[in-house]
Design a protein around this motif. Structure first.
Motif, PDB file in Angstrom:
ATOM      1  N   LEU A  51       0.813  -1.215   0.000  1.00  0.00           N
ATOM      2  CA  LEU A  51       0.000   0.000   0.000  1.00  0.00           C
ATOM      3  C   LEU A  51       0.846   1.264   0.000  1.00  0.00           C
ATOM      4  O   LEU A  51       0.316   2.359  -0.182  1.00  0.00           O
ATOM      5  CB  LEU A  51      -0.931   0.000   1.222  1.00  0.00           C
ATOM      6  N   ARG A  52       2.162   1.128   0.192  1.00  0.00           N
ATOM      7  CA  ARG A  52       3.046   2.291   0.131  1.00  0.00           C
ATOM      8  C   ARG A  52       3.613   2.531  -1.266  1.00  0.00           C
ATOM      9  O   ARG A  52       4.328   3.507  -1.478  1.00  0.00           O
ATOM     10  CB  ARG A  52       4.193   2.111   1.133  1.00  0.00           C
ATOM     11  N   LEU A  53       3.282   1.667  -2.210  1.00  0.00           N
ATOM     12  CA  LEU A  53       3.762   1.861  -3.580  1.00  0.00           C
ATOM     13  C   LEU A  53       3.127   3.106  -4.184  1.00  0.00           C
ATOM     14  O   LEU A  53       1.954   3.404  -3.933  1.00  0.00           O
ATOM     15  CB  LEU A  53       3.429   0.634  -4.431  1.00  0.00           C
ATOM     16  N   PRO A  54       3.873   3.856  -4.997  1.00  0.00           N
ATOM     17  CA  PRO A  54       3.324   5.110  -5.566  1.00  0.00           C
ATOM     18  C   PRO A  54       2.171   4.889  -6.535  1.00  0.00           C
ATOM     19  O   PRO A  54       1.468   5.847  -6.876  1.00  0.00           O
ATOM     20  CB  PRO A  54       4.544   5.719  -6.281  1.00  0.00           C
ATOM     21  N   SER A  64       1.488  -9.775  -5.676  1.00  0.00           N
ATOM     22  CA  SER A  64       2.811 -10.175  -6.163  1.00  0.00           C
ATOM     23  C   SER A  64       3.906  -9.471  -5.380  1.00  0.00           C
ATOM     24  O   SER A  64       4.925 -10.086  -5.022  1.00  0.00           O
ATOM     25  CB  SER A  64       2.947  -9.857  -7.656  1.00  0.00           C
ATOM     26  N   TYR A  65       3.715  -8.192  -5.121  1.00  0.00           N
ATOM     27  CA  TYR A  65       4.725  -7.450  -4.372  1.00  0.00           C
ATOM     28  C   TYR A  65       4.852  -7.988  -2.947  1.00  0.00           C
ATOM     29  O   TYR A  65       5.967  -8.105  -2.411  1.00  0.00           O
ATOM     30  CB  TYR A  65       4.367  -5.963  -4.347  1.00  0.00           C
ATOM     31  N   GLU A  66       3.737  -8.329  -2.326  1.00  0.00           N
ATOM     32  CA  GLU A  66       3.776  -8.863  -0.969  1.00  0.00           C
ATOM     33  C   GLU A  66       4.386 -10.260  -0.931  1.00  0.00           C
ATOM     34  O   GLU A  66       5.006 -10.644   0.059  1.00  0.00           O
ATOM     35  CB  GLU A  66       2.364  -8.898  -0.378  1.00  0.00           C
ATOM     36  N   TYR A  67       4.215 -11.021  -2.005  1.00  0.00           N
ATOM     37  CA  TYR A  67       4.733 -12.392  -2.022  1.00  0.00           C
ATOM     38  C   TYR A  67       6.236 -12.437  -2.281  1.00  0.00           C
ATOM     39  O   TYR A  67       6.967 -13.180  -1.619  1.00  0.00           O
ATOM     40  CB  TYR A  67       3.969 -13.200  -3.076  1.00  0.00           C
ATOM     41  N   MET A  68       6.729 -11.648  -3.215  1.00  0.00           N
ATOM     42  CA  MET A  68       8.137 -11.729  -3.624  1.00  0.00           C
ATOM     43  C   MET A  68       9.025 -10.904  -2.684  1.00  0.00           C
ATOM     44  O   MET A  68       9.485  -9.821  -3.017  1.00  0.00           O
ATOM     45  CB  MET A  68       8.299 -11.256  -5.072  1.00  0.00           C
ATOM     46  N   THR A  69       9.289 -11.457  -1.521  1.00  0.00           N
ATOM     47  CA  THR A  69      10.081 -10.742  -0.515  1.00  0.00           C
ATOM     48  C   THR A  69      11.550 -11.128  -0.544  1.00  0.00           C
ATOM     49  O   THR A  69      12.361 -10.475   0.116  1.00  0.00           O
ATOM     50  CB  THR A  69       9.527 -11.006   0.892  1.00  0.00           C
ATOM     51  N   THR A  70      11.904 -12.178  -1.267  1.00  0.00           N
ATOM     52  CA  THR A  70      13.300 -12.600  -1.367  1.00  0.00           C
ATOM     53  C   THR A  70      13.653 -12.869  -2.822  1.00  0.00           C
ATOM     54  O   THR A  70      12.769 -13.020  -3.687  1.00  0.00           O
ATOM     55  CB  THR A  70      13.566 -13.881  -0.553  1.00  0.00           C
ATOM     56  N   ARG A  71      14.947 -12.966  -3.083  1.00  0.00           N
ATOM     57  CA  ARG A  71      15.390 -13.264  -4.442  1.00  0.00           C
ATOM     58  C   ARG A  71      14.934 -14.659  -4.866  1.00  0.00           C
ATOM     59  O   ARG A  71      14.605 -14.882  -6.040  1.00  0.00           O
ATOM     60  CB  ARG A  71      16.911 -13.152  -4.528  1.00  0.00           C
TER      61      ARG A  71
END
Length: 497
Positions: A109-112, A156-163
């Protein structure tokens, strides 16, 4: 100890109850010969339970369904297959909400992009009640066509927290695009006969006959969706070559997959995805100016040409030639619908509403006869997403739509500038190329609505932002480690007394 065991016992009891219920409900249909429907229900139930337990399973499962969407709809003609993607996406959102409430962390939710996305969704929802709306069900389908895949950015942003998460998603795209690409080439050479034998749901593909052959659709809803998937997958594969770690066979696999995607794109006979591929590919090469990267791109092109000549030469010659791709055709294909949208917007500055029939698709049997728009002023499809925004949403809607796209491009560009390593910059450059390619294809159709093109657009934006975050976090950890050890070296050791 009992407190720890109680939830597991409850889970086992619930699982047993669900299993007994499934066995009871499926016994009758299986006896009646409806095996396909039973397998779909059982598989779907297991998948939904898995998606509820893991955001990663939900996101990857959504991409899998997007790649086989057309095949599922033909194999089992039902409301469940039409809305399978919606159900999985809803499950992913429920899982995200649960994680947010339990951890009190809402990073996405902080994404622009969130603010313009929120305002755009509200405006589209308001357009459902436009005075030209003839059917609220069709209006709901129209709203879905504009906003549904924005949620992919969040989950997707919340899921991909690591490489490792990003690498698994890329590997998933490689495998899906390789399988569907090979099947497209096979389908182009053998036709749709084997699909017709599976059931009447595949009669939908009759419209894609092409002379004595067919335009391949693979497992998608049509040739255009196949072309979009192959062009974007090829860009992802090329950008991921430098990013992926692990086994030595991964990089050759991605090179081969990208070549297969280019050939499969030709078998679709779709020209808009070719435009997007050219725009996206040039953007990728300009952003990543590395000799080995350029060599890989040239090798992929040469390999694709070799395969193309053997398995899909006729498709390429029939659709991608100077007669079919003249400057006049390209310009008119873009400007004519845009002018239609402009004229409509000047007549109705606030638009005619989202209930134009666009987005109903194979869900027409759910909507019924009301899928046909009654009011002539609201009818007619505009095959240019910018022109369609003008017609359906008016000038305010177009402004919000352009703001949303601008914020997405800006976020991706900023992510590219933040990255420092070659691996991260190559991947983010591929993500930016996917975004730019989609913007180009919006000039000739609904590139952010059809699957998997629409979800891949928002997935690319989320992946770019998260890849930059992960790299910056890694640099911060290294800096903190170095500072801590330098401080330890400067502290004099006390002598024993």
């Amino acid at each position: 100890m009992r407190r720890r065991r109680l939830p597991m016992i409850m889970l086992l009891v619930m699982a047993g109850g669900v299993g007994a219920g499934i066995a009871f409900l499926t016994a009758g249909p299986m006896i009646a010969g409806r095996t396909k429907e039973v397998l779909f229900v059982v598989g779907g139930g297991v998948g939904l339970i898995a998606a509820l337990s893991s955001l990663e399973v939900a996101v990857i499962g959504l991409m899998v369904i997007c790649y086989v969407d057309g095949f599922l709809k033909g194999l089992v003609v039902s409301t469940a297959t039409v809305f399978a993607k919606d159900i999985v996406l809803a499950i992913a959102l429920i899982r995200w909400l649960w994680l947010g409430l339990s951890r009190q962390r809402w990073e996405a939710l902080r994404l622009p992009v969130i603010l313009p996305a929120f305002l755009f969704i509200l405006y589209c929802a308001a357009e459902m009640f436009n005075t030209e709306t003839a059917s609220m069900l069709v209006a709901l389908a129209g709203l879905r066509s504009w906003v549904i895949w924005i949620a992919v950015l969040i989950v997707s942003y919340e899921y991909m927290t690591t490489r490792a998460h990003i690498e698994r998603m890329l590997f998933n795209i490689v495998i899906l695009s390789l399988g569907t690409g090979i099947y497209a080439i096979v389908q182009y050479n053998i036709g749709f006969g084997h699909l017709y034998a599976l059931g009447p749901g595949f009669d939908f593909y009759n419209r894609f006959g092409w002379g004595s052959g067919v335009r391949a659709v693979s497992t998608f809803v049509g040739p255009g969706a196949l072309g979009d998937a192959m062009s974007l997958s090829a860009i992802f594969c090329i950008g991921a070559i430098l990013y992926m770690r692990g086994k030595a066979w991964l990089k050759p696999l991605m090179v081969g997959t990208a070549s297969v995607c280019l050939v499969a794109l030709a078998t679709s006979g779709s020209r808009a995805p070719l435009l997007g591929l050219v725009v996206g590919g040039l953007s990728l090469l300009l952003l990543v100016r590395r000799p080995r990267f350029l060599f890989a791109a040239v090798f992929i092109g040469v390999l694709a040409v070799v395969v193309l000549n053997n398995y899909a030469g006729g498709a390429f010659e029939a659709r991608y030639n100077p007669q079919m791709l003249t400057a006049r055709i390209v310009i008119s294909r873009t400007t004519s619908p845009m002018l239609k949208g402009i004229r409509s917007a000047f007549e109705r500055p606030l638009g005619v509403g989202v209930a134009t029939g666009t987005g109903v698709g194979r869900g027409e049997f759910v909507v019924g006869r009301e899928a046909m728009v009654i009011k002539q002023t609201a009818g007619g499809m505009v095959e240019n997403e910018y022109g369609r925004a003008l017609r359906e949403l008016g000038f305010p809607g177009l402004a919000l739509f352009l703001w949303l796209l601008y914020a997405t491009v800006k976020m991706t560009v900023v992510s590219f500038m933040r990255a420092r390593t070659v691996e991260s910059r190559s991947l983010i450059a591929a993500c930016l190329a996917v975004v730019v390619s989609t913007l180009a294809r919006l000039a000739v159709g609904s590139a952010i609505y059809l699957v998997p093109g629409g979800p891949m657009f928002w997935l690319a934006a989320a992946m770019a932002a998260r890849a930059a975050d992960i790299e910056m976090a890694g640099r911060a950890d290294v800096y903190e480690y170095v500072q801590r050890h330098e401080h330890a070296d400067r502290v004099p050791k006390q002598s024993a007394t």
